[in-house]
Design a protein around this motif. Structure first.
Motif, mmCIF file in Angstrom:
data_model
loop_
_atom_site.group_PDB
_atom_site.id
_atom_site.type_symbol
_atom_site.label_atom_id
_atom_site.label_comp_id
_atom_site.label_asym_id
_atom_site.label_seq_id
_atom_site.Cartn_x
_atom_site.Cartn_y
_atom_site.Cartn_z
ATOM 1 N N GLN A 8 -9.582 -4.018 66.636
ATOM 2 C CA GLN A 8 -8.937 -3.697 67.914
ATOM 3 C C GLN A 8 -9.669 -2.535 68.591
ATOM 4 N N GLY A 11 -5.454 1.110 70.258
ATOM 5 C CA GLY A 11 -4.089 0.657 70.022
ATOM 6 C C GLY A 11 -3.671 0.975 68.611
ATOM 7 N N ARG A 12 -2.619 0.337 68.172
ATOM 8 C CA ARG A 12 -1.989 0.702 66.907
ATOM 9 C C ARG A 12 -2.817 0.392 65.674
ATOM 10 N N LEU A 13 -3.752 -0.547 65.777
ATOM 11 C CA LEU A 13 -4.516 -0.915 64.582
ATOM 12 C C LEU A 13 -5.873 -0.221 64.518
ATOM 13 N N ARG A 50 -9.627 -6.734 72.351
ATOM 14 C CA ARG A 50 -8.161 -6.780 72.428
ATOM 15 C C ARG A 50 -7.641 -7.515 71.189
ATOM 16 N N ASP A 51 -6.546 -7.033 70.640
ATOM 17 C CA ASP A 51 -6.067 -7.637 69.393
ATOM 18 C C ASP A 51 -5.738 -9.133 69.542
ATOM 19 N N ASP A 52 -5.195 -9.504 70.714
ATOM 20 C CA ASP A 52 -4.809 -10.907 70.935
ATOM 21 C C ASP A 52 -6.005 -11.857 70.889
ATOM 22 N N GLY A 69 -3.058 -8.205 63.365
ATOM 23 C CA GLY A 69 -1.709 -8.311 62.815
ATOM 24 C C GLY A 69 -1.389 -9.758 62.489
ATOM 25 N N ASN A 71 1.308 -11.185 62.982
ATOM 26 C CA ASN A 71 2.043 -11.698 64.136
ATOM 27 C C ASN A 71 1.109 -12.383 65.135
ATOM 28 N N VAL A 72 -0.026 -11.755 65.414
ATOM 29 C CA VAL A 72 -0.991 -12.326 66.341
ATOM 30 C C VAL A 72 -1.695 -13.540 65.722
ATOM 31 N N GLY A 89 -0.232 -1.207 59.727
ATOM 32 C CA GLY A 89 0.240 -1.955 60.902
ATOM 33 C C GLY A 89 1.502 -2.743 60.596
ATOM 34 N N CYS A 91 5.140 -4.038 60.701
ATOM 35 C CA CYS A 91 6.209 -4.153 61.685
ATOM 36 C C CYS A 91 6.892 -5.491 61.456
ATOM 37 N N LEU A 157 8.238 -7.185 68.678
ATOM 38 C CA LEU A 157 7.879 -6.399 67.502
ATOM 39 C C LEU A 157 8.736 -5.149 67.429
ATOM 40 N N SER A 159 9.373 -1.570 64.951
ATOM 41 C CA SER A 159 9.167 -0.809 63.719
ATOM 42 C C SER A 159 10.334 0.147 63.499
#
Ligand code: ATP
Ligand code: MG
Length: 284
Positions: A8, A11-13, A50-52, A69, A71-72, A89, A91, A157, A159
């Motif tokens: 990423q 961001g968070r990751l 971008r993570d997506d 993630g 999730n993605v 990461g 969540c 999401l 946390s």
């Protein structure tokens, strides 16, 4: 030949992804705010995205591997393999409803409108539970949807839950537990596969070390066998005589999960001067 990894961009990751590579002994020279960086001491090229988009790039082979993630990864349904959970990461993807509403179970969602950026995962969840609901796919700020009358529930999401709380919502139903994972392209060449195995070996050593502590203590010789019995160690504990007659120094490795339990028992068995130190890498 280099292995290309997608991480990423920000961001968070980002921080934990870079930290993991550093802990694996990989130096990233020209980083930050670039699209691409190179490791100076491992055949690795880092792409910042971008993570997506990461699952897609890995499926296409633009990157060989990636960190994203779960999730993605599961939402995007790309043809990539999950090779390793990374332990950061963390969540969950959860359904939330108005704070004042009473949640009566999954059937509560029947006929409701659910706003989410995860239509695939929500659809799957509804199908698995034989509930019919309307999914409103939106691209961000999902938590405001109920307040403006766009939806009766959201799936997003979570946390800590504080964002939900601030928007007058409560979490009622987790549908996926997620953490960062390493994914790989399905058709890596033999050479790239070997590089990946090298990297995975290092990741394994770093992760094992994190879950373990090195412990040193002084034990009275008359209770030595009981104390040794409490300590698993990698093979068995190291025992060295102390300068003082009747005492030994015992060294071992303890798992974080059993840690406090065993420390208590060691003290009861007469252990003194207990030192606990972090381990940087663990090769077993
Ligand atoms: P990008 O610009 O890369 O698209 P983003 O805003 O979509 O970034 P972030 O908010 O940085 O994404 O989250 C990246 C990933 O971090 C999430 O997909 C998820 O796997 C993980 N994550 C961990 N905790 C949370 C949380 N509380 N909220 C959102 N994502 C979280
Ligand atoms: Mg994103």
């Amino acid at each position: 030949m280099v292995l290309k990894i997608a991480v990423q961009k920000s961001g968070r990751l980002y921080d934990d992804s870079i930290k993991l590579l550093k802990e694996c002994g990989i130096d990233i020279s020209n980083g930050v705010n670039k699209l691409k960086a190179e490791a100076s001491n491992f055949p690795l090229e880092i792409y910042f995205l971008r993570d997506d988009d990461i699952p897609q790039y890995v499926e296409d082979g633009v990157a060989d591997i990636g960190i994203a993630g779960e999730n993605v990864v599961y939402e995007k349904k790309k043809k990539v393999a999950v090779v390793q959970k990374l332990g950061f990461g963390k969540c969950r993807l959860s359904i939330a409803i108005d704070k004042g509403a009473e949640y009566t179970g999954i059937s509560f969602l029947q006929g409701k409108r659910i706003a989410t950026t995860y239509p695939v995962l929500v659809q799957q969840f509804l199908k698995d539970n034989q509930v019919d609901a309307e999914i409103h796919e939106i691209s961000g700020s999902v938590e405001i949807a109920p307040g403006i009358g766009l939806a009766d529930a959201i799936c997003d999401l979570v946390s800590s839950g504080s964002t939900l709380f601030m928007n007058g919502l409560k979490e009622v139903q987790p549908i996926l537990q997620s953490q960062a994972v390493l994914i790989k392209n399905d058709d890596l060449t033999e050479e790239k596969e070997q590089l990946l195995q090298k990297l995975l070996f290092r990741i394994g050593a770093v992760r094992k070390a994190k879950n373990n502590k090195y412990i040193l203590l002084n034990a009275p010789n008359n209770n030595l066998s009981e104390i040794i019995g409490l300590l698993p160690g990698m093979k068995s504990p190291t025992v060295l005589p102390l300068a003082e007659e009747g005492w030994s120094s015992v060294h071992s490795v303890l798992n974080e999960n059993d840690f406090w339990d065993i420390i208590e028992k060691l003290k009861d068995a007469g252990a003194q001067g207990i030192l606990v130190v972090p381990i940087e890498k663990m090769i077993i």
